[in-house]
Design a protein around this motif. Structure first.
Motif, PDB file in Angstrom:
ATOM      1  N   VAL A   1      38.776  58.981  38.633  1.00  0.00           N
ATOM      2  CA  VAL A   1      38.792  58.532  40.026  1.00  0.00           C
ATOM      3  C   VAL A   1      40.109  57.815  40.298  1.00  0.00           C
ATOM      4  O   VAL A   1      40.493  56.906  39.544  1.00  0.00           O
ATOM      5  CB  VAL A   1      37.610  57.583  40.308  1.00  0.00           C
ATOM      6  N   GLU A   2      40.794  58.201  41.367  1.00  0.00           N
ATOM      7  CA  GLU A   2      42.008  57.522  41.810  1.00  0.00           C
ATOM      8  C   GLU A   2      41.618  56.450  42.822  1.00  0.00           C
ATOM      9  O   GLU A   2      40.931  56.745  43.815  1.00  0.00           O
ATOM     10  CB  GLU A   2      42.977  58.521  42.448  1.00  0.00           C
ATOM     11  N   HIS A   3      42.047  55.203  42.571  1.00  0.00           N
ATOM     12  CA  HIS A   3      41.643  54.102  43.441  1.00  0.00           C
ATOM     13  C   HIS A   3      42.712  53.016  43.425  1.00  0.00           C
ATOM     14  O   HIS A   3      43.105  52.545  42.355  1.00  0.00           O
ATOM     15  CB  HIS A   3      40.304  53.532  42.958  1.00  0.00           C
ATOM     16  N   ASN A   4      43.193  52.640  44.600  1.00  0.00           N
ATOM     17  CA  ASN A   4      44.215  51.597  44.717  1.00  0.00           C
ATOM     18  C   ASN A   4      45.441  51.877  43.843  1.00  0.00           C
ATOM     19  O   ASN A   4      46.007  50.967  43.231  1.00  0.00           O
ATOM     20  CB  ASN A   4      43.638  50.225  44.367  1.00  0.00           C
ATOM     21  N   GLY A   5      45.824  53.144  43.754  1.00  0.00           N
ATOM     22  CA  GLY A   5      47.009  53.514  43.000  1.00  0.00           C
ATOM     23  C   GLY A   5      46.829  53.585  41.502  1.00  0.00           C
ATOM     24  O   GLY A   5      47.809  53.737  40.764  1.00  0.00           O
TER      25      GLY A   5
ATOM     26  N   THR B   1      35.253  38.232  45.703  1.00  0.00           N
ATOM     27  CA  THR B   1      35.191  38.753  47.068  1.00  0.00           C
ATOM     28  C   THR B   1      35.969  40.058  47.129  1.00  0.00           C
ATOM     29  O   THR B   1      37.167  40.078  46.831  1.00  0.00           O
ATOM     30  CB  THR B   1      35.792  37.755  48.065  1.00  0.00           C
ATOM     31  N   PRO B   2      35.311  41.176  47.486  1.00  0.00           N
ATOM     32  CA  PRO B   2      36.012  42.473  47.489  1.00  0.00           C
ATOM     33  C   PRO B   2      37.210  42.484  48.438  1.00  0.00           C
ATOM     34  O   PRO B   2      37.121  42.033  49.578  1.00  0.00           O
ATOM     35  CB  PRO B   2      34.936  43.461  47.957  1.00  0.00           C
ATOM     36  N   GLU B   3      38.334  42.978  47.939  1.00  0.00           N
ATOM     37  CA  GLU B   3      39.531  43.177  48.746  1.00  0.00           C
ATOM     38  C   GLU B   3      39.792  44.662  48.975  1.00  0.00           C
ATOM     39  O   GLU B   3      40.805  45.031  49.579  1.00  0.00           O
ATOM     40  CB  GLU B   3      40.741  42.554  48.039  1.00  0.00           C
ATOM     41  N   SER B   4      38.891  45.508  48.482  1.00  0.00           N
ATOM     42  CA  SER B   4      38.990  46.957  48.676  1.00  0.00           C
ATOM     43  C   SER B   4      37.585  47.523  48.633  1.00  0.00           C
ATOM     44  O   SER B   4      36.616  46.811  48.336  1.00  0.00           O
ATOM     45  CB  SER B   4      39.846  47.596  47.569  1.00  0.00           C
TER      46      SER B   4
ATOM     47  N   ARG C   1      39.059  45.980  43.761  1.00  0.00           N
ATOM     48  CA  ARG C   1      40.022  44.876  43.785  1.00  0.00           C
ATOM     49  C   ARG C   1      39.303  43.652  44.358  1.00  0.00           C
ATOM     50  O   ARG C   1      38.647  43.745  45.397  1.00  0.00           O
ATOM     51  CB  ARG C   1      41.232  45.242  44.630  1.00  0.00           C
ATOM     52  N   TYR C   2      39.418  42.496  43.666  1.00  0.00           N
ATOM     53  CA  TYR C   2      38.675  41.305  44.082  1.00  0.00           C
ATOM     54  C   TYR C   2      39.601  40.102  44.263  1.00  0.00           C
ATOM     55  O   TYR C   2      40.604  39.950  43.553  1.00  0.00           O
ATOM     56  CB  TYR C   2      37.623  40.931  43.034  1.00  0.00           C
ATOM     57  N   ARG C   3      39.212  39.236  45.194  1.00  0.00           N
ATOM     58  CA  ARG C   3      39.773  37.887  45.285  1.00  0.00           C
ATOM     59  C   ARG C   3      38.871  36.991  44.445  1.00  0.00           C
ATOM     60  O   ARG C   3      37.669  36.921  44.681  1.00  0.00           O
ATOM     61  CB  ARG C   3      39.824  37.408  46.733  1.00  0.00           C
ATOM     62  N   VAL C   4      39.454  36.324  43.451  1.00  0.00           N
ATOM     63  CA  VAL C   4      38.676  35.603  42.446  1.00  0.00           C
ATOM     64  C   VAL C   4      38.907  34.105  42.572  1.00  0.00           C
ATOM     65  O   VAL C   4      40.047  33.631  42.625  1.00  0.00           O
ATOM     66  CB  VAL C   4      39.066  36.054  41.027  1.00  0.00           C
TER      67      VAL C   4
END
Length: 263
Positions: A109-113, A183-186, A217-220
Motif C-alpha cells: 500500500v502506498e500512503h503518504n509517500g 490524533t490522526p493527521e492523515s 500519520r499521527y500528532r503525538v
C-alpha cells in the motif's frame, strides 16, 4: 492427462526462477462453455478438487485488486504457487499435485509517500491437500491479532521514558503511568478516517507503549498522571509538547513509531 496452471498464476521453481505459464484454452472442454462462465459456476459450487480459489476484500466488504496470494508448497522447498487478485478481488490456481499447501496473502500500500507491506487476514488458516482443493478468503484488517498469533495488523508506538522527576529527585517514573494521545493527521491505510486514540501504555517484549494502532500519520502527545511530557522521535535533538510522526518499518510487515519522553 497434464493439467494447466491458469493464466496469471506464477509457478516458482526449485531454483528460485519464476515461470509464467501459457494461457489455457478459453473453453471448458467438460462444459463446452467459456472459461469465465465455468469459473463463475465453480465459485458457486464451493470447493473444487485440485483448485485453490477465494476472494480478498477490505473491512468494508469492497474487493481488493492486486493482492498477492501465495500457496506455500509444504512438501518441496521454494516451489510455491503465486497469483494476484483480479478487479473483483478473486483469485484461482490449480493445486492438483501430491503436496500440502498453506495459503497466505499480502499487499503493498502506498500512503503518504511511503510503501507499506500489509498481511491479510485469512478466514481459514489451515493447510489443505492439493488434490482436494480449498477456498481461502482474506480480509484486509487494520487492527487485530494476526492469524498465526505473532503480532497485530496495527503498528506499535513505543517509547523510552527518562525516569527522572524534576520535582522529586528520589522518585522514579513508571512506564505504565504514561498516557499517549494520537490524533490522526492523515487517513488510515485504507483511506478511511481514523479517530483520536488515548490510552495508557503497556509493556511489550519490544518496549513500553501502545500496540495494534491503525497505521497513519499521527500528532503525538503524552502525559504522566496528568502532567504533560515532552516528546521527540528517538535520536532527534529537540523535545516538544507534541510531534507529528509516521510509522517506519521494523521488519517485514511490522511497523512502529519510536519516541523519547521526559517531564
Amino acid at each position: 492427462m497434464r493439467r494447466l496452471v491458469p493464466a496469471g498464476a506464477l509457478l516458482v521453481c526449485l531454483s528460485g526462477c519464476v515461470i509464467t505459464p501459457m494461457a489455457p484454452m478459453t473453453t471448458d472442454t467438460r462444459a463446452g462453455e467459456p472459461a469465465e462462465t465455468a469459473r463463475e459456476e465453480g465459485d458457486r459450487m464451493g470447493v473444487e478438487p485440485g483448485v485453490l480459489k477465494g476472494r480478498v476484500v477490505g473491512a468494508d466488504g469492497r474487493p481488493v485488486q492486486g493482492a498477492k496470494v501465495v500457496a506455500d508448497n509444504q512438501l518441496l522447498y521454494n516451489s510455491n504457487l503465486i497469483v494476484s487478485t483480479d478487479a473483483d478481488g478473486r483469485y484461482r490456481v490449480e493445486t492438483d499435485i501430491a503436496a500440502t499447501f498453506h495459503v497466505t496473502a499480502s499487499m503493498t500500500v502506498e500512503h503518504n509517500g511511503a510503501s507499506y507491506q500489509v498481511d491479510l487476514s485469512p478466514d481459514d488458516d489451515s493447510s489443505f491437500a492439493g488434490p482436494t482443493g480449498a477456498i481461502r478468503d482474506f480480509t484486509w484488517k487494520l487492527t487485530g491479532e494476526k492469524a498465526d498469533g505473532l503480532g497485530h495488523y496495527g503498528g506499535s508506538v513505543l517509547f523510552h521514558l527518562d525516569m527522572t522527576d524534576p520535582q522529586n529527585p528520589e522518585a522514579f517514573l513508571e512506564d505504565e503511568k504514561v498516557e499517549l494521545t494520537l490524533t490522526p493527521e492523515s487517513t488510515l491505510l485504507d483511506g478511511s478516517q481514523g479517530q483520536v486514540i488515548t490510552r495508557r501504555a503497556v509493556r511489550t517484549p519490544d518496549g513500553s507503549g501502545l500496540v495494534d494502532v491503525p497505521i497513519a500519520r499521527y500528532r503525538v502527545s503524552a502525559s504522566y498522571e496528568g502532567r504533560p511530557l515532552q516528546v521527540r522521535l528517538r535520536g532527534q535533538d529537540a523535545y516538544a509538547p507534541e510531534i507529528v510522526a509516521d510509522f517506519s518499518q521494523y521488519i517485514s510487515s511490522v511497523y512502529w513509531i519510536q519516541l523519547e519522553l521526559k517531564l
